[in-house]
Design an enzyme around this catalytic site. Structure first.
Site, PDB file in Angstrom:
ATOM      1  N   GLY A 161      19.163  49.638  46.663  1.00  0.00           N
ATOM      2  CA  GLY A 161      20.284  49.123  47.454  1.00  0.00           C
ATOM      3  C   GLY A 161      21.352  48.572  46.535  1.00  0.00           C
ATOM      4  O   GLY A 161      21.098  48.350  45.343  1.00  0.00           O
ATOM      5  N   LEU A 163      19.393  44.068  41.079  1.00  0.00           N
ATOM      6  CA  LEU A 163      20.068  44.707  39.940  1.00  0.00           C
ATOM      7  C   LEU A 163      20.975  43.711  39.217  1.00  0.00           C
ATOM      8  O   LEU A 163      21.321  43.933  38.062  1.00  0.00           O
ATOM      9  CB  LEU A 163      20.868  45.919  40.434  1.00  0.00           C
ATOM     10  CG  LEU A 163      20.019  47.027  41.082  1.00  0.00           C
ATOM     11  CD1 LEU A 163      20.911  48.136  41.616  1.00  0.00           C
ATOM     12  CD2 LEU A 163      18.990  47.584  40.105  1.00  0.00           C
ATOM     13  N   HIS A 219      18.493  41.134  51.970  1.00  0.00           N
ATOM     14  CA  HIS A 219      18.836  40.865  50.567  1.00  0.00           C
ATOM     15  C   HIS A 219      20.302  41.234  50.310  1.00  0.00           C
ATOM     16  O   HIS A 219      21.051  40.476  49.688  1.00  0.00           O
ATOM     17  CB  HIS A 219      17.882  41.668  49.676  1.00  0.00           C
ATOM     18  CG  HIS A 219      18.148  41.591  48.205  1.00  0.00           C
ATOM     19  ND1 HIS A 219      17.293  40.965  47.319  1.00  0.00           N
ATOM     20  CD2 HIS A 219      19.179  42.067  47.452  1.00  0.00           C
ATOM     21  CE1 HIS A 219      17.790  41.053  46.093  1.00  0.00           C
ATOM     22  NE2 HIS A 219      18.937  41.733  46.138  1.00  0.00           N
ATOM     23  N   GLU A 220      20.708  42.407  50.808  1.00  0.00           N
ATOM     24  CA  GLU A 220      22.093  42.868  50.569  1.00  0.00           C
ATOM     25  C   GLU A 220      23.098  42.028  51.374  1.00  0.00           C
ATOM     26  O   GLU A 220      24.197  41.736  50.887  1.00  0.00           O
ATOM     27  CB  GLU A 220      22.243  44.348  50.918  1.00  0.00           C
ATOM     28  CG  GLU A 220      21.294  45.307  50.193  1.00  0.00           C
ATOM     29  CD  GLU A 220      21.316  45.181  48.689  1.00  0.00           C
ATOM     30  OE1 GLU A 220      22.299  44.686  48.134  1.00  0.00           O
ATOM     31  OE2 GLU A 220      20.314  45.561  48.048  1.00  0.00           O
TER      32      GLU A 220
HETATM   33  O1  K1U Z   1      20.643  44.348  45.699  1.00  0.00           O
HETATM   34  C1  K1U Z   1      20.090  44.790  44.693  1.00  0.00           C
HETATM   35  O2  K1U Z   1      20.222  44.221  43.638  1.00  0.00           O
HETATM   36  C2  K1U Z   1      19.225  46.020  44.804  1.00  0.00           C
HETATM   37  C3  K1U Z   1      17.757  45.683  44.896  1.00  0.00           C
HETATM   38  C4  K1U Z   1      17.299  45.840  46.322  1.00  0.00           C
HETATM   39  C5  K1U Z   1      15.999  45.180  46.676  1.00  0.00           C
HETATM   40  C6  K1U Z   1      14.826  45.573  46.096  1.00  0.00           C
HETATM   41  C7  K1U Z   1      13.629  44.974  46.460  1.00  0.00           C
HETATM   42  C8  K1U Z   1      13.627  44.002  47.414  1.00  0.00           C
HETATM   43  C9  K1U Z   1      14.804  43.596  47.978  1.00  0.00           C
HETATM   44  C10 K1U Z   1      16.000  44.196  47.612  1.00  0.00           C
HETATM   45  C11 K1U Z   1      17.018  46.657  43.996  1.00  0.00           C
HETATM   46  O3  K1U Z   1      17.117  47.821  44.129  1.00  0.00           O
HETATM   47  S1  K1U Z   1      16.009  45.959  42.784  1.00  0.00           S
HETATM   48  C12 K1U Z   1      15.315  47.297  41.884  1.00  0.00           C
HETATM   49  C13 K1U Z   1      14.335  48.113  42.622  1.00  0.00           C
HETATM   50  O4  K1U Z   1      14.521  49.286  42.712  1.00  0.00           O
HETATM   51  C14 K1U Z   1      13.132  47.570  43.288  1.00  0.00           C
HETATM   52  C15 K1U Z   1      12.563  46.360  42.960  1.00  0.00           C
HETATM   53  C16 K1U Z   1      11.451  45.894  43.624  1.00  0.00           C
HETATM   54  C17 K1U Z   1      10.876  46.649  44.618  1.00  0.00           C
HETATM   55  C18 K1U Z   1      11.426  47.867  44.933  1.00  0.00           C
HETATM   56  C19 K1U Z   1      12.540  48.328  44.256  1.00  0.00           C
HETATM   57 ZN    ZN Z   2      20.399  42.053  44.678  1.00  0.00          ZN
END
Ligand code: K1U
Ligand code: ZN
Length: 183
Positions: free
Chosen positions: A46, A93, A134-135
């Site tokens: 995301g 990220l 989260h977003e």
């Molecule tokens: O908003 C962001 O920074 C993106 C974030 C989204 C997110 C991942 C996991 C839980 C809540 C929100 C990411 O993509 S973090 C990197 C990632 O791919 C990831 C990390 C943990 C679990 C699954 C994916």
């Molecule tokens: Zn984030």
């Protein structure tokens, strides 16, 4: 399309409240494409526009394993449908290499516009519910580490500094190497 730089915690620009998108015009469509490319380049699931220093209510997401068409949420409104909260190990990220459990409502309603300006109205559970909340937090200037203890927040700052230093060194080294040839 372009890969955009992602703001890193604790950059104060991540605290900006996003404004609604007035019109889904060509400029917004270019930003959507760039955000999708940026999300994939960073191996994310995301990305909120706030993270690429664009303070408008726009989110892209792809929770699929084989790159289904990504989801786009414009001017999203997220309403919890249950009081029950579930923990999930989140990443971000903008906070590289930091993961921790956050508790959020397990079922929400998402109302938004898609990339064509069409209305979305859906019920989300599981990872979609976690990720959209989260977003949405990003659009409201909130970062997942805000839910953690002061000690964990300090550790997160230190970790991000370290990761950024390593990345900087790696990119300097890569710039020194002669470019690989495709033979
Ligand atoms: O908003 C962001 O920074 C993106 C974030 C989204 C997110 C991942 C996991 C839980 C809540 C929100 C990411 O993509 S973090 C990197 C990632 O791919 C990831 C990390 C943990 C679990 C699954 C994916
Ligand atoms: Zn984030």
């Amino acid at each position: 399309m372009a890969v955009l730089p992602i703001l890193s915690y604790p950059d104060p620009r991540l605290r900006t409240i996003a404004a609604p998108v007035k019109e889904v015009d060509a400029e917004i469509k270019t930003l959507i494409s760039d955000m999708i490319e940026t999300m994939y380049a960073a191996d994310g699931i995301g990305l909120a526009a706030s993270q690429v220093d664009r303070h408008i209510q726009l989110i892209v997401m792809d929770l699929s394993e084989n790159r289904d068409p990504p989801m786009v949420f414009i001017n999203p409104k997220v309403t919890p449908l249950v009081e029950e909260k579930q923990p999930y190990e989140e990443g971000c990220l903008s906070v590289p290499d930091v993961y921790d459990k956050v508790e959020r409502p397990s079922k929400v309603r998402i109302e938004a516009l898609d990339a064509d300006g069409e209305a979305i109205d859906e019920i989300a559970e599981g990872l979609l519910a976690v990720c959209i909340q989260h977003e949405m937090d990003h659009l409201n200037g909130v970062i997942f580490v805000d839910y953690l203890s002061r000690l964990k927040q300090t550790r997160a700052r230190d970790k991000v500094k370290k990761v950024l230093k390593i990345r900087e060194k790696q990119s300097q080294q890569a710039a020194k190497q002669p470019e690989a040839t495709n033979v």
